[in-house]
Design an enzyme around this catalytic site. Structure first.
Site, PDB file in Angstrom:
ATOM      1  N   ASP A 111     -15.324  39.588 -66.383  1.00 18.41           N
ATOM      2  CA  ASP A 111     -14.860  38.646 -65.540  1.00 18.41           C
ATOM      3  C   ASP A 111     -13.441  38.645 -66.003  1.00 18.41           C
ATOM      4  O   ASP A 111     -12.910  37.885 -66.905  1.00 18.41           O
ATOM      5  CB  ASP A 111     -15.479  37.054 -65.676  1.00 18.41           C
ATOM      6  CG  ASP A 111     -15.093  36.291 -64.424  1.00 18.41           C
ATOM      7  OD1 ASP A 111     -13.579  36.658 -63.803  1.00 18.41           O
ATOM      8  OD2 ASP A 111     -15.418  35.373 -64.137  1.00 18.41           O
ATOM      9  N   HIS A 112     -12.623  39.051 -64.979  1.00 24.22           N
ATOM     10  CA  HIS A 112     -11.087  39.378 -65.322  1.00 24.22           C
ATOM     11  C   HIS A 112     -10.245  37.959 -65.162  1.00 24.22           C
ATOM     12  O   HIS A 112      -9.423  37.891 -65.449  1.00 24.22           O
ATOM     13  CB  HIS A 112     -10.308  40.297 -64.507  1.00 24.22           C
ATOM     14  CG  HIS A 112      -9.289  41.224 -64.895  1.00 24.22           C
ATOM     15  ND1 HIS A 112      -8.550  40.797 -65.801  1.00 24.22           N
ATOM     16  CD2 HIS A 112      -9.359  42.526 -64.966  1.00 24.22           C
ATOM     17  CE1 HIS A 112      -7.609  41.632 -66.278  1.00 24.22           C
ATOM     18  NE2 HIS A 112      -7.975  42.686 -65.709  1.00 24.22           N
TER      19      HIS A 112
END
Lengths: 465, 408
Positions: B380-381
Site C-alpha cells: 500500500d503506497h
C-alpha cells in the site's frame, strides 16, 4: 402531589407489573384500580381456578386410592365443594395482599376508583373526583367475559367465569352445561366432573380446545370420553329458557335440533375488552375493528403519551403476555429498546386433567405457513416417570421445519405438563433446533425426558420407543 | 444497509466543518474517497471526501450547518431503503440539525427500535444455534452480520441475506443480464460476494505497487529437510515463509501497519499475525497464524494444520480467519512463476509466492542450476514508499537464501 411520570390504569398482571417496574426504574408512578389488585387473573381467573383444580386432583386421587393399595370406605369420602371454593377465595385474598405490599414497597401510589380520562395527560378518579396529571399513561383495563346475547344472566343458575368462581355447591349428579371448549370452559368442566357433576360441553368448532394442535384436541376428546364428560362439537345453542329450577337449552348439533336440560349453565365463549366508560375518545385513542385498543409495535396507542397492554390490546389474552407487554411499554416510555413479541411463541396452558400446554405453531398452522413440516412425537406411556406416577396419558409433539430442524411449535398433553412448557418456550426463544434439544441432557427419571425424546424423533429416532 | 456518511477528520487540528457546498444531491451516487462536498474547516474551505459508498438517501447537514468531525453529514445506502432507524438514531444522539428533529410530542418521543449493535472485530459473535446453522449453510461470515438484541438470530440472518451487501459500485450503469448466451446463472451472494467486495475495496482504495525478487531456495530446502528429520510434524514451506516474513516485519515495522478507516492515522500493529490464503470448497479463505514472531516453525506447522482443517470443515473458531497484519499467497504448487496478489484490506502488504523451478543461474561467473523461486510483494503506497518496500522484500529473500539468519 397529584403529578406523576406514569399512571397505570388497571391493577391486573399487566398493570401492577408495569407500575412496579416503572417505579423500580425511577418513575413517579400511580396505579388506579376500581376493584381488587391482581385483576381477573388473581381474583377471578388463573389463580382461584388453580386452587379448585388442586382440590379436584386430591379428590380424584382419593377416589382411586385402592389402585395404590390404600383401602378407604368409599361411603366415608365426603367432597365439600364449598370448602374448595372457600380455599380458592383465600388463595386469591392472600396473593392480593402480596400485591398490595409490593405496591407499598415500590412506592407506587394506588388510587381506588375508576379512571376517567380528561385528555392524554390527565384524568379524574371517580367517584372522588380527584384530578391527576401525568406525562405518560398505560391502559391495562383488561377484559370481561363475553355474554352471548339472548340469555338471562340474572338467573342465578346462569354463570360466566366470575359467577362460577362464586359457586359454593357442586355435588354428585348435578347437570351442568358449559358453552365453549376453550381453556376456561374446559377447566371448569374438568373440575366439576371430578366432583361428580354430569358435565356437557358445547362447542361450535369441530374440536375441544380448538386453538390447540389437532392431535392434542383429539387426545383431550379421548380423555374426556374416558372420564365420561359429554361434549357436543359443531353445535350451537339456539335458546336458553328457565323451566322451574332447571334450564332448558335448544341446541343445533350439525343441523340436528335437540333439547337438553340442566341445573346450571356456564357461558365461557370468549372475552371482550374493557374500553367503556374510561373516556378513551377524549385522548384520541382509537379502537380496532374488533373493538380492542389499537397499538403499534411499541404498544403505543393513537395518543402519543398513552400505551396499552394486556387483554385490552386483543393480542393474546394471557396474564404472562400482559406482564411481558408491561415491561415493554415501560421500556418504550423510557425510550429504551423495546422487545418485539412474536405472539405465536407465547406459552399457553390449560389446567384440565390431563393438562395441556403449547408454544409456537400447531402442525396445521406450520403447514399453512408454507414450512416443510417434520413432526416428532413421544408418548408418555414410554416415559419412565409417567409410568411410575401412573400418569401415562398424553404425549409431547414437536413441530419442526425440515431444513434446519428449526422448532416451530411444541405441544404437550399429560399430567403436570404446564410445568414443562417453559423449557420448550426457552428453546424456541433461544432458537434451539431439534438437534440442540436432543443433545441437552435431561434428568432421569422425569417427564421432561419426553421433550428430548420428541426432539430425537424429529432428528431421527426416539430412544425409548 | 444504509449507513451514515460522517464528517471525516482530514486534518490533525480539524474539529468540525461548516458545509459550504454539496457536490452531490439526494439520489446521486457517492464513492468512498471521492469528494462529495466542500466545508470550511480550521484551515480553509476544503473538499471533503465521502467515507461511504452508495446512493445519497438523505442529506442531513445543509449548507451553512456546522458539523463536528465524525458526526453525520448524510445517509448513504441503496435507493428505497428504509432509513427511519438511522434518522431516529441521529435525532436520539442530539447531533441533528433542526430540520430532522421529529415532530414527536415532548411527553412521548418515539422509542428507538431495538438498537443495532456492531461487534468488535476480535470479540466472539454471539449467535443462536439456528442462526449459526443457517449462516454455515448459506456461507455467511457471522462477523459481517449486524444484529439487534443480544445476539445474531434467524431474523438477522434473513435480513442480511435480503439486504444488498456493501459493494463498491462499479461505474457500469447497466446491471441487467445480457439477453442471451448465459449457460448457467450462479447467485452472487455469501462468501463469493464478501470476497468480491473486499477485493474491490482493496483495489479501489489502495494505491498499490509490486516488487519481485528471485530467491535461491537451495539452503531453504536443505533447512526444511533437516527440520523435518527432527520434527514430529511435517513442516511446510508456508510456515517457513511465515517465519521469514515475521522476521522481516520486525525489521520493517511499517509493513506491519494499517491506515485508519478515516485516513487520519497509521497504526503500527503490535502483534505479527500472518494470514495464509487457502483454497476451500467455499472459495478463498485466509486462516491466520497468530503471533508468528514468538513461535518456531514446528509450532507454526501445528497451528497451521489445525487452522486449515477447521477452515476446510467450516468449523472455524473466532479469530481463525481474522486479525491478520500481513498475508502470504502461495500459488507455487500450481506452477505459477510469479504473480501480483491483491492486498487483503486493511493490511499494508501481501507476499505472492511462485513455484520453485530449477533454473540456470550465474554464480561466480559460472552457470549453475539452482532451485529458484520468485516472491512478489504488493504494498500500500499510502503507508510505505517503494524503497522501503524493496528493502523489506529483498530482506525476505536474503532470509530464505540463508535461513540461519531467521534465527539471528
Amino acid at each position: 402531589m397529584n403529578k406523576f411520570d406514569l399512571i397505570v390504569i388497571g391493577g391486573g398482571p399487566g398493570g401492577y407489573v408495569a407500575a412496579i417496574y416503572a417505579a423500580q426504574k425511577g418513575l413517579k408512578t400511580a396505579l388506579v384500580e376500581k376493584a381488587d389488585l391482581g385483576g381477573v387473573c388473581l381474583n377471578w381467573g388463573c389463580i382461584p381456578t388453580k386452587a379448585l383444580a388442586k382440590n379436584a386432583e386430591v379428590l380424584r386421587t382419593v377416589k382411586e386410592a385402592d389402585k395404590y393399595g390404600i383401602t378407604l370406605n368409599t361411603n366415608s369420602i365426603k367432597a365439600d365443594y364449598a370448602a374448595a371454593q372457600k380455599r380458592s377465595r383465600e388463595v386469591s385474598g392472600k396473593l392480593t395482599m402480596g400485591i398490595k405490599s409490593l405496591m407499598k414497597k415500590n412506592k407506587v401510589t394506588v388510587f381506588k376508583g375508576e379512571a376517567n380520562l380528561i385528555n392524554g395527560a390527565s384524568l379524574k378518579i371517580m367517584p372522588t373526583g380527584e384530578i391527576l396529571e401525568t406525562k405518560n399513561m398505560i391502559l391495562a383495563t383488561g377484559s370481561h367475559a363475553f355474554r352471548i346475547p339472548g340469555i338471562d344472566y340474572s338467573n342465578p343458575n346462569i354463570m360466566t367465569s366470575k359467577e362460577a368462581l362464586q359457586l359454593t355447591e357442586v355435588k354428585e349428579g348435578d347437570q351442568i352445561v358449559v358453552i365453549g371448549a376453550g381453556a376456561i370452559g374446559m377447566e371448569f368442566s374438568s373440575i366439576w366432573d371430578s366432583y361428580g357433576a354430569e358435565v356437557t360441553v358445547i362447542e361450535m368448532l369441530p374440536h375441544l380446545l380448538p386453538n390447540e394442535d389437532a392431535d392434542v384436541s383429539k387426545e383431550m376428546e379421548k380423555s374426556f370420553k374416558k372420564r365420561g364428560i359429554k361434549y357436543k362439537l359443531e353445535t350451537k345453542v339456539s335458546s336458553v329458557a328457565a323451566e322451574g329450577s332447571k334450564l332448558k337449552l335448544v341446541i343445533d348439533e350439525k343441523g340436528k335440533t335437540e333439547t337438553i336440560t340442566c341445573d346450571r349453565l356456564l357461558v365461557s365463549a370468549g372475552i371482550r375488552p374493557n374500553v367503556e366508560g374510561i373516556g378513551l375518545e377524549k385522548a384520541g385513542i382509537k379502537l380496532t375493528d374488533r373493538g380492542y385498543v389499537q397499538v403499534d409495535d411499541n404498544l403505543k396507542t393513537t395518543c402519543p403519551s398513552i400505551y396499552a397492554i394486556g387483554d385490552v390490546t386483543g393480542k393474546l389474552a394471557l396474564a404472562h403476555v400482559a406482564s411481558a407487554q408491561a415491561l415493554a411499554a415501560v421500556h418504550a416510555i423510557l425510550k429504551e429498546p423495546v422487545k418485539q413479541f412474536d405472539y405465536a411463541n407465547m406459552p399457553r396452558c390449560t389446567y384440565t386433567y390431563p393438562e395441556v400446554a403449547s408454544v409456537g405453531l400447531t402442525e396445521d398452522q406450520a403447514k399453512n405457513s408454507g414450512y416443510d413440516v417434520k413432526v416428532g412425537t413421544f408418548p408418555m406411556v414410554a416415559n419412565g416417570k409417567s409410568v411410575a406416577m401412573n400418569e401415562t396419558g398424553g404425549f409431547v409433539k414437536i413441530v419442526a421445519d425440515s431444513k434446519y430442524n428449526e422448532i416451530l411449535g411444541v405441544h404437550f398433553i399429560g399430567a403436570h405438563v404446564t410445568e414443562l412448557i417453559s423449557a420448550a418456550a426457552s428453546y424456541i426463544d433461544l432458537e434451539f433446533t431439534a438437534d440442540d434439544i436432543a443433545q441437552v441432557v435431561h434428568p432421569h427419571p422425569s417427564v421432561s425426558e419426553a421433550i428430548m425424546e420428541a426432539a430425537h424423533a424429529v432428528v431421527g429416532h426416539a430412544i425409548h420407543i | 444497509m444504509a449507513k451514515l456518511m460522517n464528517m471525516p477528520k482530514i486534518g490533525v487540528n480539524m474539529t468540525d466543518g461548516t458545509v459550504t457546498e454539496w457536490y452531490v444531491n439526494e439520489g446521486d451516487e457517492v464513492k468512498f474517497g471521492e469528494m462529495a462536498l466542500a466545508a470550511e474547516t480550521d484551515k480553509d474551505v476544503q473538499d471533503i471526501p465521502a467515507d461511504q459508498t452508495g446512493t445519497v438517501l438523505k442529506i442531513i447537514a445543509q449548507v451553512g450547518d456546522n458539523v463536528e468531525c465524525h458526526k453525520p453529514l448524510a445517509i448513504v445506502g441503496t435507493p428505497g431503503e428504509n432509513i427511519d432507524s438511522l434518522l431516529a438514531e441521529i435525532s436520539g444522539g442530539g447531533a441533528a440539525p433542526a430540520a430532522l428533529e421529529a415532530e414527536a410530542a415532548p411527553a412521548a418521543a418515539p422509542a428507538p427500535a431495538a438498537e443495532v449493535v456492531e461487534k468488535s472485530p476480535t470479540g466472539r459473535v454471539p449467535v443462536s444455534p439456528l442462526a449459526k446453522k443457517m449462516a454455515k449453510d448459506m456461507g455467511i461470515d457471522l462477523a459481517n452480520v449486524k444484529y439487534s438484541g443480544v445476539r445474531v438470530t434467524k431474523a438477522d440472518i434473513l435480513a442480511y441475506e435480503e439486504a444488498p451487501q456493501p459493494v463498491v459500485s462499479t461505474p457500469v450503469a447497466a446491471t441487467a443480464a445480457p439477453a442471451a448466451g448465459i449457460r448457467n446463472t450462479v447467485p452472487y451472494t455469501g462468501v463469493r460476494r464478501v470476497i468480491g467486495s473486499r477485493m474491490t475495496e482493496s483495489v479501489v482504495t489502495k494505491p498499490w505497487a509490486a516488487l519481485t525478487v528471485a530467491v535461491d531456495m537451495t539452503k531453504a530446502i536443505e533447512w526444511r529437510n533437516r527440520v523435518n528429520e527432527l520434527a514430529d510434524i511435517k513442516v511446510g514451506f508456508n510456515e517457513m515463509f511465515a517465519k521469514a516474513c515475521s522476521r522481516a516485519l520486525q525489521e520493517f515495522p511499517m509493513m506491519n501497519s494499517q491506515l485508519a478507516a478515516d485516513g487520519t492515522e497509521i497504526y503500527e500493529m503490535e502483534d505479527i499475525n500472518i494470514g495464509i490464503a487457502v483454497n476451500t470448497d467455499r472459495g478463498l479463505m485466509v486462516p491466520v497464524l497468530k503471533n508468528v514472531a514468538a513461535k518456531g516453525v514446528v509450532e507454526l506447522a501445528k497451528d497451521f494444520s489445525g487452522l486449515v482443517n477447521r477452515t476446510k470443515d467450516q468449523e472455524n473458531i473466532q479469530g481463525d480467519l481474522s486479525g491478520a497484519t500481513f498475508t502470504i499467497s502461495n500459488l507455487g504448487s500450481r506452477g505459477i512463476a510469479s504473480f501480483r496478489a491483491v492486498i487483503n484490506p486493511p493490511e499494508c502488504g501481501i507476499l505472492a509466492v511462485g513455484a520453485t523451478v530449477k533454473t540456470p543461474v550465474v554464480i561466480d561467473d559460472e552457470i549453475v542450476i539452482r532451485p529458484m523461486m520468485n516472491i512478489t510483494l504488493s504494498f500500500d503506497h499510502r503507508i510505505v514508499d517503494g524503497d522501503y518496500a524493496a528493502q523489506f522484500v529483498a530482506y525476505i529473500g536474503k532470509l530464505l537464501e540463508d535461513p540461519m539468519k531467521i534465527l539471528m
